[in-house]
Design a protein around this motif. Structure first.
Motif, mmCIF file in Angstrom:
data_model
loop_
_atom_site.group_PDB
_atom_site.id
_atom_site.type_symbol
_atom_site.label_atom_id
_atom_site.label_comp_id
_atom_site.label_asym_id
_atom_site.label_seq_id
_atom_site.Cartn_x
_atom_site.Cartn_y
_atom_site.Cartn_z
ATOM 1 N N SER A 58 0.833 -1.211 0.000
ATOM 2 C CA SER A 58 0.000 0.000 0.000
ATOM 3 C C SER A 58 0.864 1.256 0.000
ATOM 4 N N SER B 71 2.396 1.645 -3.420
ATOM 5 C CA SER B 71 1.388 2.010 -4.414
ATOM 6 C C SER B 71 0.956 3.459 -4.282
ATOM 7 N N SER C 25 3.286 -8.113 -6.075
ATOM 8 C CA SER C 25 2.124 -7.803 -5.238
ATOM 9 C C SER C 25 0.996 -8.789 -5.504
#
Length: 356
Positions: free
Chosen positions: A72, A75, A113
């Motif tokens: 996260s 990203s 991922s």
């Protein structure tokens, strides 16, 4: 030419049918799909070595929550800035999407991922391992292996080999990083492959699936060592930034202390050196295992009796060729690193001027 194309299409269709649609049509096999974590029949294959605690945690949410946080952060940073979280923290000099390795880097991050997401489903989705929906478990496992063998693994090896040395030309430090990273990749490949063979052959029927699960957990654990390294690297980056701020804030009369703090921050805590040290402190354990999975230390971590050793490794005793392969791997890593750095004289992934 037309016949060749038609033949290729036929082969492709058969492959897809065997790998995908046959799983949807397959009648659930009670023996093959009966693997439960709490099954007493399979307790004899559960690990009790010194790494059992680490690998066993993959069956719980903790490591996967850490993976989710890490993915996260990367990203969100990429969406907002066009670079990864650690790429931003280091000014684009380490693990950055602005370097020459940007394309393999984003491919590695994206496919990795997805692979971790599938790994979480494999480890936590206990109810999907048997019954009518067992095909989801098998299909997700196959997709995970395809991602690793053809995208995640190759890009991991490439990024390990072509890691830059930075403005301080930290060839020694980054060579150690390259060796550890390539070795981690090789170990992951080995356990993924052997775990796949165990599940495919099922020499002991349903009992083999317990060993298969442990091999897959081991392989996934090697891919997730970054989750141990990154928090330590973050602490090093914070310490470096703190020393630089301290150096700038000290009064002119403290020039000696100011220069010492700055020197430590720029040299000892160099971003590339920090990346290498935070990786090598635990990764060098692998390099010390000269016989690979057959090393005494690894056998204590992954204890097997003769039956399970035969099933996992293919033999109870390591053959000469197998031992030769593992014992020569580090010299091969060094040779490859020497080639890409022109005998340690060239930075294979240089940082553009003005980025420091």
């Amino acid at each position: 030419m037309v016949r060749s194309v038609a033949s290729a299409q036929t082969i492709g269709a058969e492959l897809v049918d065997k790998l995908v649609w046959s799983e949807c049509r397959r009648v659930p096999d009670a023996a093959a799909d009966s693997f439960h974590v709490d099954s007493q029949d399979l307790q004899k294959d559960r690990l009790d070595g010194w790494l059992a605690g680490l690998w066993g945690t993959l069956m719980f949410r903790g490591p996967w929550l850490m993976a989710l946080i890490f993915v996260s952060l990367e990203s969100i940073a990429w969406i907002l800035t066009g670079d990864g979280f650690f790429g931003n923290l280091t000014g684009g000099v380490v693990e950055s999407l602005r370097l020459d390795t940007a394309v393999p880097m984003w491919r590695h991050m994206l496919s990795g991922s997805l692979m971790w997401a599938l790994g979480a489903f494999q480890c936590l989705g206990k109810s999907f391992r048997h019954g009518q929906l067992a095909w989801l478990h098998r299909m997700s496992g196959r997709l995970l292996l395809l991602l690793w063998f053809f995208i995640v693994g190759p890009t991991a090896a490439y990024l390990s080999l072509f890691c830059g040395t930075g403005p301080s030309n930290a060839h020694v430090s980054m060579t150690i990083f390259a060796l550890v990273s390539m070795d981690t990749t090789l170990f992951a490949y080995y356990y993924f492959w052997r775990g796949l063979l165990v599940a495919y052959r099922r020499e002991r029927g349903a009992d083999s699936l317990a060993l298969h699960g442990q091999a897959m957990q081991a392989a996934l654990a090697w891919t997730m060592t970054i989750l141990i390294q990154r928090p330590i690297q973050l602490c090093v980056i914070i310490l470096r930034k703190s020393l630089l701020l301290l150096s700038a804030a000290l009064p002119a009369t403290w020039i000696g202390t100011s220069r010492t703090a700055e020197s430590v921050a720029l040299n000892v805590l160099d971003h590339h050196v920090g990346l290498s040290v935070t990786t090598a402190w635990f990764g060098c354990i692998l390099l010390a295992m000269i016989d690979g999975p057959r090393s005494k230390l690894m056998m204590q971590a992954f204890p097997l009796d003769e039956v399970t050793a035969q099933e996992l490794f293919g033999s109870t005793k390591a053959h000469f060729a197998e031992l030769l392969f593992w014992r020569l791997r580090v010299p091969v890593y060094l040779l490859l690193r020497a080639m890409v750095t022109d005998v340690w004289t060239v930075d294979p992934n240089p940082v553009p001027p003005g980025w420091i």
